[in-house]
Design an enzyme around this catalytic site. Structure first.
Site, short mmCIF file in Angstrom:
data_model
loop_
_atom_site.label_atom_id
_atom_site.label_comp_id
_atom_site.label_asym_id
_atom_site.label_seq_id
_atom_site.Cartn_x
_atom_site.Cartn_y
_atom_site.Cartn_z
N ASP B 7 1.21 -0.99 0.26
CA ASP B 7 0.13 0.29 0.33
C ASP B 7 1.01 1.54 0.21
O ASP B 7 1.25 1.68 1.34
CB ASP B 7 -0.69 0.30 1.34
CG ASP B 7 -1.95 1.32 1.49
OD1 ASP B 7 -2.13 1.76 0.20
OD2 ASP B 7 -2.43 1.12 2.12
N GLU B 68 -1.07 -1.31 -4.71
CA GLU B 68 -2.27 -1.02 -4.80
C GLU B 68 -2.41 0.13 -5.94
O GLU B 68 -1.59 1.22 -6.46
CB GLU B 68 -2.66 0.35 -3.87
CG GLU B 68 -3.89 1.09 -3.79
CD GLU B 68 -4.79 1.59 -2.46
OE1 GLU B 68 -4.32 0.79 -1.59
OE2 GLU B 68 -5.18 3.04 -2.91
N ASP B 141 -2.68 1.07 6.97
CA ASP B 141 -1.42 0.52 5.61
C ASP B 141 -1.34 -0.99 6.10
O ASP B 141 -1.36 -1.53 4.73
CB ASP B 141 -0.66 1.92 5.88
CG ASP B 141 -0.81 2.78 6.24
OD1 ASP B 141 -0.50 4.14 5.52
OD2 ASP B 141 -1.27 3.40 7.43
#
Lengths: 176, 176
Positions: B7, B68, B141
């Site tokens: 992330d 991501e 996260d």
């Protein structure tokens, strides 16, 4: 002072190497473009940009690297790729211990033409004149990379003085 | 299949390593965060992220990396840093020859909760359940990075079939 300028992009990364100091004639040492195929995956393109940057840094041993500062207000289609290409350029320079400076497009235009809103052709014309070239460098990304390097050479004395002043004030505890 | 999920972020890069195959219970191998100091220059922060990624890849030898996918519609203040951090994560994986997959936040949410518009807490709750953890992973996260890895494990069979179909059509010359 030798500066390598980078106009970042996934498809074309303009690269320009300029020697000189503020107030003296400048010399273009090299100019070119790192290209990556648009059909390749982004991760693969970033690997190619890294490889290209390493070759340019090895070949020209610049003392500083100037990269165009990317803004998110730009064309949203291309801005992510530009940010990613600029990240790789910054990474390659910083892990060699080279200072990395970011200049905005208007700072670059103002430095070489006197106007932050100059058109691309005007920037190319001034780069051609300042580096005493016979013809404007092509493609346009290459001219922009040279303009970045020139901007850095001309702005850096002022930037250094500013950074020193800020550091001195920090030591005195007057600003954080 | 072992997947390392990322992330991306300049301040905090969430990292999660998950082992498993679609249709079988999943196992969390490791979870954590690469942090960089906000007062450091962006170029220095990217060097720290590269170093952190290398350590994670060395320690866990994943077979694939899922990152991501960053959209420019996001918060414009942070999107550039996120794009730059994701570029370094992709670069580190791709130059080792690891496949890099990008999944959008809604694909990840849909994969683990069934809804592409699920809230963060719901994603964390499902990650906790799917990996049979005693408490939700922190910080957020880190939970998102685990969700990315899970999403990749579950989506990749379908993605591989699609890619194979596209490649077959390309060979036949019916699509470009």
């Amino acid at each position: 002072m030798r500066v390598l300028g980078v106009d970042p992009g996934l498809t074309r990364c303009g690269i320009g190497v300029v020697d000189g100091v503020a107030g003296r004639p400048l010399t273009m040492k090299a100019v070119g473009v790192i290209r990556t195929p648009s059909e390749a995956a982004v991760a693969e393109r970033l690997v190619l940009i890294e490889r290209g940057m390493e070759e340019w840094l090895d070949a020209h041993s610049p003392e500083a690297v100037a990269v165009e500062r990317v803004f998110s207000q730009h064309n949203v289609r291309t801005v992510m790729g530009t940010a990613q290409a600029s990240a790789v350029a910054m990474l390659c320079a910083a892990r060699r211990g080279l200072p990395v400076a970011l200049h905005t497009p208007s700072e670059v235009k103002a430095a070489v033409t006197g106007s932050g809103r100059a058109e691309k052709a005007q920037v190319a014309a001034m780069v051609t004149r300042l580096l005493r070239l016979e013809a404007p460098p092509k493609p346009a990304d290459a001219a922009d990379a040279l303009a970045l390097a020139i901007c850095h050479i001309w702005r850096s004395p002022a930037q250094n003085r500013l950074q020193q002043a800020v550091a001195a004030q920090r030591l005195k505890g007057t600003i954080r």
